[in-house]
Design an enzyme around this catalytic site. Structure first.
Site, PDB file in Angstrom:
ATOM      1  N   GLY A  45       0.858  -1.163   0.022  1.00  0.00           N
ATOM      2  CA  GLY A  45      -0.047  -0.004  -0.018  1.00  0.00           C
ATOM      3  C   GLY A  45       0.965   1.260  -0.064  1.00  0.00           C
ATOM      4  O   GLY A  45       2.141   1.362   0.355  1.00  0.00           O
ATOM      5  N   GLN A  50       3.307   9.697   0.799  1.00  0.00           N
ATOM      6  CA  GLN A  50       4.556   9.106   0.842  1.00  0.00           C
ATOM      7  C   GLN A  50       5.433   9.339  -0.470  1.00  0.00           C
ATOM      8  O   GLN A  50       6.745   9.070  -0.866  1.00  0.00           O
ATOM      9  CB  GLN A  50       4.361   7.649   0.839  1.00  0.00           C
ATOM     10  CG  GLN A  50       3.823   7.391   2.187  1.00  0.00           C
ATOM     11  CD  GLN A  50       3.749   5.878   2.452  1.00  0.00           C
ATOM     12  OE1 GLN A  50       2.651   5.289   2.017  1.00  0.00           O
ATOM     13  NE2 GLN A  50       4.767   5.256   2.819  1.00  0.00           N
ATOM     14  N   CYS A  92       6.214   0.199   6.987  1.00  0.00           N
ATOM     15  CA  CYS A  92       5.824   1.349   6.146  1.00  0.00           C
ATOM     16  C   CYS A  92       6.932   1.704   5.149  1.00  0.00           C
ATOM     17  O   CYS A  92       8.031   1.825   5.787  1.00  0.00           O
ATOM     18  CB  CYS A  92       5.678   2.428   7.246  1.00  0.00           C
ATOM     19  SG  CYS A  92       5.245   4.160   6.355  1.00  0.00           S
ATOM     20  N   LEU A  93       6.689   1.886   3.883  1.00  0.00           N
ATOM     21  CA  LEU A  93       7.809   2.402   3.110  1.00  0.00           C
ATOM     22  C   LEU A  93       8.609   3.526   3.367  1.00  0.00           C
ATOM     23  O   LEU A  93       9.664   3.697   3.093  1.00  0.00           O
ATOM     24  CB  LEU A  93       7.172   2.441   1.507  1.00  0.00           C
ATOM     25  CG  LEU A  93       6.759   1.083   0.993  1.00  0.00           C
ATOM     26  CD1 LEU A  93       6.140   1.183  -0.244  1.00  0.00           C
ATOM     27  CD2 LEU A  93       7.738   0.010   0.984  1.00  0.00           C
ATOM     28  N   HIS A 134      -3.999   2.021   8.124  1.00  0.00           N
ATOM     29  CA  HIS A 134      -2.526   2.535   7.887  1.00  0.00           C
ATOM     30  C   HIS A 134      -2.468   3.677   6.900  1.00  0.00           C
ATOM     31  O   HIS A 134      -1.879   4.713   7.137  1.00  0.00           O
ATOM     32  CB  HIS A 134      -1.686   1.297   7.828  1.00  0.00           C
ATOM     33  CG  HIS A 134      -0.050   1.963   7.457  1.00  0.00           C
ATOM     34  ND1 HIS A 134       0.845   1.389   8.533  1.00  0.00           N
ATOM     35  CD2 HIS A 134       0.401   2.629   6.619  1.00  0.00           C
ATOM     36  CE1 HIS A 134       1.867   2.007   7.905  1.00  0.00           C
ATOM     37  NE2 HIS A 134       1.792   2.722   6.733  1.00  0.00           N
ATOM     38  N   GLU A 135      -3.186   3.257   5.654  1.00  0.00           N
ATOM     39  CA  GLU A 135      -3.272   4.290   4.543  1.00  0.00           C
ATOM     40  C   GLU A 135      -3.789   5.537   4.839  1.00  0.00           C
ATOM     41  O   GLU A 135      -3.508   6.597   4.327  1.00  0.00           O
ATOM     42  CB  GLU A 135      -3.568   3.668   3.094  1.00  0.00           C
ATOM     43  CG  GLU A 135      -2.395   2.478   2.846  1.00  0.00           C
ATOM     44  CD  GLU A 135      -0.928   2.593   2.852  1.00  0.00           C
ATOM     45  OE1 GLU A 135      -0.566   3.784   2.570  1.00  0.00           O
ATOM     46  OE2 GLU A 135      -0.250   1.676   2.896  1.00  0.00           O
ATOM     47  N   HIS A 138      -2.059   8.106   6.738  1.00  0.00           N
ATOM     48  CA  HIS A 138      -1.328   8.858   6.096  1.00  0.00           C
ATOM     49  C   HIS A 138      -1.826  10.027   5.479  1.00  0.00           C
ATOM     50  O   HIS A 138      -1.368  11.167   5.431  1.00  0.00           O
ATOM     51  CB  HIS A 138      -0.639   8.250   5.065  1.00  0.00           C
ATOM     52  CG  HIS A 138       0.428   7.203   5.262  1.00  0.00           C
ATOM     53  ND1 HIS A 138       1.883   7.883   5.593  1.00  0.00           N
ATOM     54  CD2 HIS A 138       0.832   5.951   5.164  1.00  0.00           C
ATOM     55  CE1 HIS A 138       2.918   6.696   6.014  1.00  0.00           C
ATOM     56  NE2 HIS A 138       2.083   5.615   5.587  1.00  0.00           N
TER      57      HIS A 138
HETATM   58 ZN   LIG Z   1       2.991   3.807   5.604  1.00  0.00          ZN
END
Ligand SMILES: [Zn+2]
Length: 169
Positions: A45, A50, A92-93, A134-135, A138
């Site tokens: 995701g 991001q 998380c990226l 999670h997304e 963000h």
């Molecule tokens: Zn993340």
């Protein structure tokens, strides 16, 4: 196009994203690029902040690019229902090499628009529910670092600082 993923503490990650009002080719280009970027980084995701774009756009694909039916786009998403509580590990990226357990609702229902502006609702549980939360976090400028216990947060902040000074972050 593979976009650059910004890492914590890049300020854009802590800002709430702007609602999307125009469902045009530029938006659909961003969505396509976000999927490509997720696959290139072995993620499931990604949220627009991001990649440095402060907009309420997120993409999820639990198949990591293996099944086109699993490509999900959530624009201007909202959680309209949630139930239960689970404590599981996530990553998380924007926080490479950090995985930590955080509490999330076990089930959620999300209301969102697709890349053409059409509203839909979707239920998620287990990994999908976790990823949706999670997304969407963000898009509100909320990072999983701040969902951790204070102890875990401080340990991870120390780890990040160490990696930063070693030039590994
Ligand atoms: Zn993340």
């Amino acid at each position: 196009m593979i976009l650059k993923i910004v890492k914590y503490p890049e300020p854009v990650l802590s800002q709430p994203g702007e609602p999307v009002t125009e469902f045009n080719d530029e938006l659909r280009r961003l969505v396509a690029d976000m999927f490509e970027t997720t696959y290139a980084n072995q993620g499931i995701g990604l949220a627009a902040p991001q990649v440095g774009v402060s907009k309420r756009v997120t993409t999820i694909d639990l198949s990591m690019g293996k099944d086109p039916k699993d490509r999900l786009v959530f624009i201007n998403p909202e959680i309209v229902f949630s139930d239960g509580k689970v404590y599981e590990e996530e990553g998380c990226l924007s926080f490479p090499d950090i995985r930590e357990k955080v509490v999330r609702a076990a089930k959620v229902r999300v209301r969102a628009q697709d890349e053409y502006g059409k509203w839909f609702e979707m239920d998620g549980e287990e990994l999908m529910a976790r990823c949706m939360q999670h997304e969407i976090d963000h898009l509100d400028g909320m990072l999983f670092l701040f969902r951790m216990s204070a102890l875990k947060r401080n340990l991870n902040l120390r780890k990040i600082r160490k990696m930063q000074s070693a030039g590994e972050w």
